[in-house]
Scaffold this active site. Structure first.
Site, PDB file in Angstrom:
ATOM      1  N   LYS A 190     -11.022  -8.112  -3.689  1.00 42.37           N
ATOM      2  CA  LYS A 190     -12.287  -7.389  -3.728  1.00 42.37           C
ATOM      3  C   LYS A 190     -12.083  -5.885  -3.787  1.00 42.37           C
ATOM      4  CE  LYS A 190     -12.812  -8.130   1.177  1.00 42.37           C
ATOM      5  NZ  LYS A 190     -13.475  -8.876   2.179  1.00 42.37           N
ATOM      6  N   LYS A 222      -3.417 -11.518  -7.178  1.00 36.39           N
ATOM      7  CA  LYS A 222      -4.459 -12.105  -6.315  1.00 36.39           C
ATOM      8  C   LYS A 222      -5.862 -11.601  -6.693  1.00 36.39           C
ATOM      9  CE  LYS A 222      -5.635 -10.644  -2.106  1.00 36.39           C
ATOM     10  NZ  LYS A 222      -6.064 -10.557  -0.697  1.00 36.39           N
ATOM     11  N   LYS A 243       0.842  -1.205   0.000  1.00 38.66           N
ATOM     12  CA  LYS A 243       0.000   0.000   0.000  1.00 38.66           C
ATOM     13  C   LYS A 243       0.876   1.253   0.000  1.00 38.66           C
ATOM     14  CE  LYS A 243      -4.297  -1.747   0.638  1.00 38.66           C
ATOM     15  NZ  LYS A 243      -4.753  -2.767   1.526  1.00 38.66           N
TER      16      LYS A 243
HETATM   17  P1  ATP Z   1      -8.409  -7.251  -0.368  1.00 36.00           P
HETATM   18  O1  ATP Z   1      -8.752  -8.061  -1.560  1.00 36.00           O
HETATM   19  O2  ATP Z   1      -9.047  -5.931  -0.354  1.00 36.00           O
HETATM   20  O3  ATP Z   1      -6.968  -7.248  -0.051  1.00 36.00           O
HETATM   21  P2  ATP Z   1      -9.053  -9.425   1.187  1.00 36.00           P
HETATM   22  O4  ATP Z   1     -10.201 -10.071   0.527  1.00 36.00           O
HETATM   23  O5  ATP Z   1      -7.710 -10.008   1.048  1.00 36.00           O
HETATM   24  O6  ATP Z   1      -9.107  -7.906   0.838  1.00 36.00           O
HETATM   25  P3  ATP Z   1     -10.150 -10.042   3.731  1.00 36.00           P
HETATM   26  O7  ATP Z   1     -11.555  -9.851   3.407  1.00 36.00           O
HETATM   27  O8  ATP Z   1      -9.835  -9.655   5.094  1.00 36.00           O
HETATM   28  O9  ATP Z   1      -9.239  -9.269   2.753  1.00 36.00           O
HETATM   29  O10 ATP Z   1      -9.745 -11.529   3.464  1.00 36.00           O
HETATM   30  C1  ATP Z   1     -10.438 -12.550   4.105  1.00 36.00           C
HETATM   31  C2  ATP Z   1      -9.734 -13.846   3.962  1.00 36.00           C
HETATM   32  O11 ATP Z   1      -9.767 -14.239   2.591  1.00 36.00           O
HETATM   33  C3  ATP Z   1      -8.256 -13.816   4.376  1.00 36.00           C
HETATM   34  O12 ATP Z   1      -7.960 -14.997   5.091  1.00 36.00           O
HETATM   35  C4  ATP Z   1      -7.536 -13.788   3.075  1.00 36.00           C
HETATM   36  O13 ATP Z   1      -6.259 -14.354   3.169  1.00 36.00           O
HETATM   37  C5  ATP Z   1      -8.467 -14.612   2.197  1.00 36.00           C
HETATM   38  N1  ATP Z   1      -8.316 -14.261   0.796  1.00 36.00           N
HETATM   39  C6  ATP Z   1      -8.497 -13.038   0.262  1.00 36.00           C
HETATM   40  N2  ATP Z   1      -8.285 -13.058  -1.074  1.00 36.00           N
HETATM   41  C7  ATP Z   1      -7.970 -14.340  -1.371  1.00 36.00           C
HETATM   42  C8  ATP Z   1      -7.632 -15.023  -2.581  1.00 36.00           C
HETATM   43  N3  ATP Z   1      -7.578 -14.389  -3.747  1.00 36.00           N
HETATM   44  N4  ATP Z   1      -7.385 -16.349  -2.525  1.00 36.00           N
HETATM   45  C9  ATP Z   1      -7.439 -17.012  -1.358  1.00 36.00           C
HETATM   46  N5  ATP Z   1      -7.733 -16.435  -0.184  1.00 36.00           N
HETATM   47  C10 ATP Z   1      -7.995 -15.125  -0.171  1.00 36.00           C
END
Ligand code: ATP
Ligand code: LTN
Length: 329
Positions: free
Chosen positions: A195, A192, A111
């Site tokens: 969202k 990755k 970030k």
């Molecule tokens: P951002 O995408 O904004 O970084 P995020 O989705 O990673 O947000 P969280 O909502 O806190 O953030 O993630 C929730 C859980 O989902 C965490 O355990 C994270 O590691 C997992 N996660 C998020 N994205 C992925 C992905 N693409 N593949 C697998 N696990 C994921």
């Protein structure tokens, strides 16, 4: 029974990456572990959230946990902000971690590298996460790959506290699934699935129109050799789809590869689109059922009531050991 704890931020629409990397594994663990699952809404404030959207995303996330199969009778499901002790313990733990340690966190570095103004919350974020975890003495913390480093920092802080003051916290172990721990963007499989991305073409949302999601699978970026086999380095697109296929069907990647020997990507993607569609349909049906009435409010109330006494007890112990408390309480 061993204990497990994890949380997800209500910062946007829940993606297939969140589902595969986090929510679905939580569901599979609930038979074997005592689970604490919460909505990390304090963490979501590290970036501005439009209030109405935050409320909607928070409700959706609770509903999705349950729609995906988490059973609130067995799992302690709660809102982070309902247990005030998290923020207070977060402060103490923030005083025990160095600027250097926090600066090394990849999530912060990424970030910060974007050259935008970022809030101090992003930097301090791991201390609150450490509090979320250490408050409840879990044995395991199931997270996606991107969060492993934070859980490792949490271990260091727990050890530091235990050795400075005496044994107080259980040192937790991060649990990252070998398959599905990092689902990639369908249009850019070296990134990755996230969202918080601006473009949503490569991202499937659990509550989205199912036909749109199927189209996204069918138009996922793949290489041109048309042979379905797993090779993350040279074939990131197809390997990502194979992981999604494997998790959603509970089959091994080898087994799936064999099924598609001599068949092209079109057939493979068509089948996967159906599999994803069925999974989303099942979740969406259940979601509709539980979002009417006051069911979700009751679940959160009960969850907070289960979590709070543990949090109070742990915080009191911490404050006693640190010398914050001067009278017997
Ligand atoms: P951002 O995408 O904004 O970084 P995020 O989705 O990673 O947000 P969280 O909502 O806190 O953030 O993630 C929730 C859980 O989902 C965490 O355990 C994270 O590691 C997992 N996660 C998020 N994205 C992925 C992905 N693409 N593949 C697998 N696990 C994921
Ligand atoms: N940082 C996590 C969300 C989170 C969390 C936690 C996960 C906050 N507190 C405690 C596990 C344990 C994320 O961004 N996914």
């Amino acid at each position: 029974m061993k204990r497990m704890l994890s949380g997800i931020k209500p910062t946007g629409r829940v993606t297939l990456g969140n589902y595969i990397g986090a929510i679905k594994p939580f569901v599979s663990y609930q038979d074997e572990y005592e689970m604490f699952i919460f909505i990390a809404n304090l963490h979501s404030m590290t970036v501005y959230q439009e209030p109405a959207e935050l409320r909607k995303n928070t409700k959706d996330l609770i509903a999705l946990y349950i729609a995906a199969g988490l059973d609130p009778e067995r799992v302690t499901l709660f809102l982070q902000s309902d247990v005030l002790e998290h923020a207070q313990l977060g402060w103490y733990l923030g005083c025990m971690v160095s600027m250097g340690e926090l600066s090394r966190m990849t999530q912060y570095k990424d970030k910060a590298a974007k050259n935008e103004v970022i809030g101090a919350g992003i930097f301090n974020y791991p201390s609150l996460m450490n509090a979320d975890i250490l408050m409840y003495d879990p044995d395991f913390v199931p997270v996606g790959e991107d969060q492993k480093q934070h859980v490792e920092l949490c271990r260091d802080v727990a050890e530091k506290f235990n050795s400075r003051y005496s044994d107080t916290f259980k040192v937790p172990t991060p649990l990252v699934a070998k398959v599905g721990g990092r689902i990639m963007d369908l249009q850019n499989p070296t990134k990755k699935m996230s969202k918080s991305e601006e473009t949503s073409k490569g991202c499937i949302y659990i509550l989205d129109d199912i036909n749109i999601s199927k189209k996204k699978i069918k138009s996922a970026m793949t290489d041109s050799d048309n042979s379905v086999h797993f090779d993350k380095e040279n074939k990131p697109g197809i390997s990502n789809l194979l992981e999604i296929y494997s998790i959603l069907t509970n089959r091994t990647i080898k087994d799936i590869e064999q099924q598609y020997v001599g068949k092209g990507y079109g057939e493979f993607k068509g089948d996967l689109a159906e599999i994803v569609g069925e999974e989303l349909q099942r979740i969406q049906d259940k979601y509709k059922e539980i979002t009417t009435g006051s069911y979700l409010d009751e679940v959160l109330k009960a969850g907070a009531e289960k979590a709070r006494p543990l949090a109070r007890k742990k915080l009191a112990k911490v404050e006693r050991k640190m010398g914050i408390t001067i009278t017997k309480r």
